[in-house]
Design an enzyme around this catalytic site. Sequence first.
Site, mmCIF file in Angstrom:
data_model
loop_
_atom_site.group_PDB
_atom_site.id
_atom_site.type_symbol
_atom_site.label_atom_id
_atom_site.label_comp_id
_atom_site.label_asym_id
_atom_site.label_seq_id
_atom_site.Cartn_x
_atom_site.Cartn_y
_atom_site.Cartn_z
ATOM 1 N N HIS A 1 -9.587 -1.764 3.035
ATOM 2 C CA HIS A 1 -8.304 -2.473 2.959
ATOM 3 C C HIS A 1 -8.191 -3.494 4.084
ATOM 4 O O HIS A 1 -7.688 -4.596 3.898
ATOM 5 C CB HIS A 1 -7.133 -1.496 3.068
ATOM 6 C CG HIS A 1 -7.251 -0.324 2.148
ATOM 7 N ND1 HIS A 1 -7.565 0.926 2.592
ATOM 8 C CD2 HIS A 1 -7.132 -0.226 0.813
ATOM 9 C CE1 HIS A 1 -7.618 1.765 1.577
ATOM 10 N NE2 HIS A 1 -7.373 1.092 0.475
ATOM 11 N N ARG B 1 -7.778 -3.194 -6.903
ATOM 12 C CA ARG B 1 -8.190 -2.509 -8.128
ATOM 13 C C ARG B 1 -7.147 -1.469 -8.493
ATOM 14 O O ARG B 1 -6.606 -0.795 -7.622
ATOM 15 C CB ARG B 1 -9.521 -1.778 -7.895
ATOM 16 C CG ARG B 1 -10.663 -2.655 -7.575
ATOM 17 C CD ARG B 1 -11.779 -1.859 -6.930
ATOM 18 N NE ARG B 1 -12.654 -1.220 -7.921
ATOM 19 C CZ ARG B 1 -12.723 0.080 -8.136
ATOM 20 N NH1 ARG B 1 -11.952 0.916 -7.466
ATOM 21 N NH2 ARG B 1 -13.564 0.559 -9.023
ATOM 22 N N THR C 1 0.834 -1.192 0.000
ATOM 23 C CA THR C 1 0.000 0.000 0.000
ATOM 24 C C THR C 1 0.870 1.243 0.000
ATOM 25 O O THR C 1 2.016 1.214 0.439
ATOM 26 C CB THR C 1 -0.938 0.035 1.225
ATOM 27 O OG1 THR C 1 -1.579 1.310 1.279
ATOM 28 C CG2 THR C 1 -0.183 -0.166 2.522
ATOM 29 N N ARG C 2 0.335 2.317 -0.516
ATOM 30 C CA ARG C 2 0.984 3.613 -0.355
ATOM 31 C C ARG C 2 -0.038 4.605 0.179
ATOM 32 O O ARG C 2 0.168 5.799 0.139
ATOM 33 C CB ARG C 2 1.604 4.077 -1.681
ATOM 34 C CG ARG C 2 0.644 4.209 -2.826
ATOM 35 C CD ARG C 2 1.370 4.710 -4.063
ATOM 36 N NE ARG C 2 0.471 5.308 -5.018
ATOM 37 C CZ ARG C 2 -0.121 4.654 -6.016
ATOM 38 N NH1 ARG C 2 0.082 3.363 -6.177
ATOM 39 N NH2 ARG C 2 -0.913 5.274 -6.846
ATOM 40 N N HIS D 1 -7.919 1.998 5.264
ATOM 41 C CA HIS D 1 -9.284 2.196 5.734
ATOM 42 C C HIS D 1 -9.975 0.837 5.865
ATOM 43 O O HIS D 1 -9.375 -0.201 5.602
ATOM 44 C CB HIS D 1 -10.034 3.139 4.782
ATOM 45 C CG HIS D 1 -9.489 4.534 4.806
ATOM 46 N ND1 HIS D 1 -9.527 5.330 5.929
ATOM 47 C CD2 HIS D 1 -8.850 5.264 3.856
ATOM 48 C CE1 HIS D 1 -8.941 6.493 5.666
ATOM 49 N NE2 HIS D 1 -8.524 6.472 4.420
#
Length: 389
Positions: free
Chosen positions: A207, A293, A199-200, A204
């Site tokens: 996720h 996505r 992740t970057r 939330h």
Amino acid sequence: MSAADTARGASHLIDPHGGVLIDRTVSGSEAAALAEQAAGLPSVRLTEKQTADLDMIASGALSPLTGFMNQADYTAVVEGMHLDNGVPWALPVTLSVESAPAGDRIALEGFEGGLLAVLDVEEVFEADRENEAAKVYRTTEEAHPGVAQIYAEGGLLVGGKVTVFQRPEPAFPKLHMDPADTRAAFEERGWTRVVGFQTRNPVHRAHEYIQKCALETVDGLLLHPLVGKTKGDDVPAEVRVQCYEVLLENYYPADRTLLSAFPAAMRYAGPREAVWHAICRKNYGCSHFIVGRDHAGVGSYYGTYDAHHIFDEFEPHELDIEPMFFDHTFFCRTCGNMASNKTCPHPSDHHVFLSGTKVREMLGNGEMPPPEFSRAEVAQVLIEAYRQS
Ligand SMILES: [Zn+2]
């Protein structure tokens, strides 16, 4: 002791990509001698991205790469997503120079200054950056940050093995773990099947749901946020790390989760970068990798599911690491739980949906997003960060 018990003592972790975890570092007196020699060599100053690449070659995160790519590997990767020897690989890892180096060994200087490594020059070649952009980034537009980056680097590349005598300072020392370290941590915890999450962004509920769905099927979760160079408008890495920490502390089982920093620089190459991210995580010991996505996308350059479809371009098991594909997820008020269009039959007006713009606006105003969207602890960290910015 049964055979199964005996076997459990041995490493059941996935093999590194290409079979062997590369280590291009030297230490102690060898490092001192090489540093001294490097001081007398012509040197090349690396960009932030190239410094990150060098460090990942050193640690084995980019196994089987042992240096910056020569022309054969570069061309095979750009044209066909494999190295010249047939091993799958998705992104060029290259070193650009302003002019061809004179000697057969050059020193490499990190982007913050200071000599880090030497490179034994195998080849100097001219790359067609526009072709690379078209094939790797699927666009030749300079508005694409990854494309702008390779255009700025220029077309003259130098390939060859590197030997690192000084690792650059990690962005997050307390979250720094090399592939050998994460592998040791997984083994110590008895994990065999480990899912990696890239992740970057702050994590939330959507996720969290995806991570936990994946974790239900494996032994452990490696939460592996990217802390390398990103576009200026992404949430600062230190704020994101704080979000992960409060989330893990309050909502994740400590014995099933490991948080560590992924030191790569973003390229925003979308589908190709998703494959590259998966291969890197395999080197860190992950057997599974979550692809969401528009993974590693930017703007509207890639289709929502392009980063899923690209995995079909490899033979089954060719990559070895198993990609796990997830759709857009949300809280459904009628279902009363987190869901996706795969699992919830209700129309979107039953779903808690907030656009990125709306969330930023709320946080900027000091407002808490609904708990179905974001954990209060995470929202609090973000509100505080907006207040101080
Ligand atoms: Zn529903």
